[in-house]
Design a protein around this motif. Structure first.
Motif, PDB file in Angstrom:
ATOM      1  N   LEU A  28      -3.328   4.039  -0.348  1.00 34.20           N
ATOM      2  CA  LEU A  28      -2.773   2.729  -0.698  1.00 34.20           C
ATOM      3  C   LEU A  28      -2.725   2.636  -2.225  1.00 34.20           C
ATOM      4  O   LEU A  28      -3.753   2.486  -2.874  1.00 34.20           O
ATOM      5  CB  LEU A  28      -3.671   1.636  -0.110  1.00 34.20           C
ATOM      6  N   ALA A  29      -1.530   2.785  -2.780  1.00 36.85           N
ATOM      7  CA  ALA A  29      -1.378   2.793  -4.240  1.00 36.85           C
ATOM      8  C   ALA A  29      -1.106   1.390  -4.757  1.00 36.85           C
ATOM      9  O   ALA A  29      -0.385   0.617  -4.126  1.00 36.85           O
ATOM     10  CB  ALA A  29      -0.226   3.722  -4.632  1.00 36.85           C
ATOM     11  N   ASP A  50       1.302   4.137   1.172  1.00 40.28           N
ATOM     12  CA  ASP A  50       1.830   2.773   1.171  1.00 40.28           C
ATOM     13  C   ASP A  50       1.378   2.089  -0.119  1.00 40.28           C
ATOM     14  O   ASP A  50       0.671   2.686  -0.930  1.00 40.28           O
ATOM     15  CB  ASP A  50       1.336   2.001   2.400  1.00 40.28           C
ATOM     16  N   VAL A  51       1.804   0.844  -0.305  1.00 43.87           N
ATOM     17  CA  VAL A  51       1.427   0.104  -1.510  1.00 43.87           C
ATOM     18  C   VAL A  51       0.577  -1.115  -1.151  1.00 43.87           C
ATOM     19  O   VAL A  51       0.674  -1.655  -0.060  1.00 43.87           O
ATOM     20  CB  VAL A  51       2.651  -0.380  -2.327  1.00 43.87           C
ATOM     21  N   ALA A  52      -0.248  -1.513  -2.123  1.00 45.51           N
ATOM     22  CA  ALA A  52      -1.036  -2.737  -2.006  1.00 45.51           C
ATOM     23  C   ALA A  52      -0.474  -3.723  -3.007  1.00 45.51           C
ATOM     24  O   ALA A  52      -0.367  -3.410  -4.192  1.00 45.51           O
ATOM     25  CB  ALA A  52      -2.489  -2.441  -2.317  1.00 45.51           C
ATOM     26  N   LEU A  53      -0.094  -4.891  -2.543  1.00 46.84           N
ATOM     27  CA  LEU A  53       0.547  -5.859  -3.434  1.00 46.84           C
ATOM     28  C   LEU A  53      -0.428  -6.958  -3.839  1.00 46.84           C
ATOM     29  O   LEU A  53      -0.848  -7.773  -3.020  1.00 46.84           O
ATOM     30  CB  LEU A  53       1.783  -6.462  -2.749  1.00 46.84           C
ATOM     31  N   TYR A 107       9.525  -3.325   0.723  1.00 43.10           N
ATOM     32  CA  TYR A 107       9.652  -3.170   2.182  1.00 43.10           C
ATOM     33  C   TYR A 107      11.052  -3.505   2.669  1.00 43.10           C
ATOM     34  O   TYR A 107      11.227  -4.152   3.677  1.00 43.10           O
ATOM     35  CB  TYR A 107       8.588  -4.026   2.890  1.00 43.10           C
ATOM     36  N   LYS A 108      12.021  -3.026   1.903  1.00 43.38           N
ATOM     37  CA  LYS A 108      13.416  -3.280   2.257  1.00 43.38           C
ATOM     38  C   LYS A 108      13.781  -2.626   3.596  1.00 43.38           C
ATOM     39  O   LYS A 108      14.450  -3.209   4.425  1.00 43.38           O
ATOM     40  CB  LYS A 108      14.319  -2.699   1.156  1.00 43.38           C
ATOM     41  N   PRO A 112       4.959  -2.475   6.461  1.00 42.36           N
ATOM     42  CA  PRO A 112       3.698  -1.917   5.955  1.00 42.36           C
ATOM     43  C   PRO A 112       2.981  -1.120   7.039  1.00 42.36           C
ATOM     44  O   PRO A 112       3.106  -1.406   8.234  1.00 42.36           O
ATOM     45  CB  PRO A 112       2.887  -3.172   5.585  1.00 42.36           C
ATOM     46  N   ILE A 113       2.221  -0.123   6.629  1.00 42.86           N
ATOM     47  CA  ILE A 113       1.440   0.684   7.573  1.00 42.86           C
ATOM     48  C   ILE A 113       0.244  -0.150   8.064  1.00 42.86           C
ATOM     49  O   ILE A 113      -0.448  -0.781   7.262  1.00 42.86           O
ATOM     50  CB  ILE A 113       0.934   1.979   6.896  1.00 42.86           C
TER      51      ILE A 113
END
Length: 208
Positions: A28-29, A50-53, A107-108, A112-113
């Motif tokens: 999670l970047a 995936d990303v963390a917002l 997330y176009k 999310p995972i």
């Protein structure tokens, strides 16, 4: 200490090699600077990315000084900060609007995972106060993963200790804890800003 984010990512990947080929690992970047490292680590470990917002809340008189952080679901504040509740509420609203836009960008074409029962390794290019990564860890904790790790190239020793003491963090990996820490960028030869466009492309290329 690091030539650039690629060098830092490669060094982190070596440190995390015991997680290679485990089926339930998710990297999670934290955008934007964490994505170049996250992609390298995820590729090396054969893990998902995936990303963390989340966004830091800056002090009213110095926006670079983080007094807390906010995600779409959580907020974390430093202890003993003398800032008005009104300011915090306004910043929370403003930053969540930004996060909604960023979520739509990242997330176009996908969702999310799901992090339930996963080993989640949260990665950034370095941390100062640790507030953003702490709110990210809280956000992940709410999804009931098997394990939460934080992996960063560089941070102050006091911040690393604070993260290790957090009940929702199982393990912290930090390559360097220099004594004279002022800013993350001072430990990179090349620390150019990563744009949203670059970060999104890294994520899309990895998942294509």
């Amino acid at each position: 200490m690091f030539k650039d984010r690629i060098d830092a990512g490669e060094q982190l990947a070596k440190k995390l090699s015991s997680y290679k080929d485990k089926e339930n690992v998710v990297i999670l970047a934290i955008p934007r600077g964490g994505l170049p490292l996250g992609a390298i680590v995820a590729k090396s470990l054969n893990a998902q990315l995936d990303v963390a917002l989340s966004k830091k809340i800056g002090h009213p008189f110095n926006k670079e000084f983080a007094i807390g952080a906010v995600s779409l679901n959580n907020i974390i504040l430093d202890d003993n900060i003398e800032v008005s509740i009104d300011y915090i509420e306004k910043e929370k609203k403003r930053l969540r609007e930004k996060l909604k836009k960023r979520q739509a960008q990242y997330y176009k074409n996908r969702f999310p995972i799901a992090l339930k029962d996963k080993i989640v390794i949260i990665i950034d290019d370095g941390i100062a106060t640790g507030n953003t990564i702490r709110v990210t860890a809280q956000l992940v904790y709410d999804q009931k993963p098997e394990k939460i790790m934080i992996a960063i190239p560089v941070a102050p020793k006091s911040t690393v200790q604070k993260l290790r003491n957090a009940t929702y963090v199982d393990e912290v990996v930090c390559l360097e804890t220099p004594f004279n820490f002022q800013a993350v960028g001072q430990f990179y030869m090349d620390f150019d800003q990563v744009s949203d466009e670059e970060a999104i492309k890294i994520l899309e290329d990895f998942n294509s």
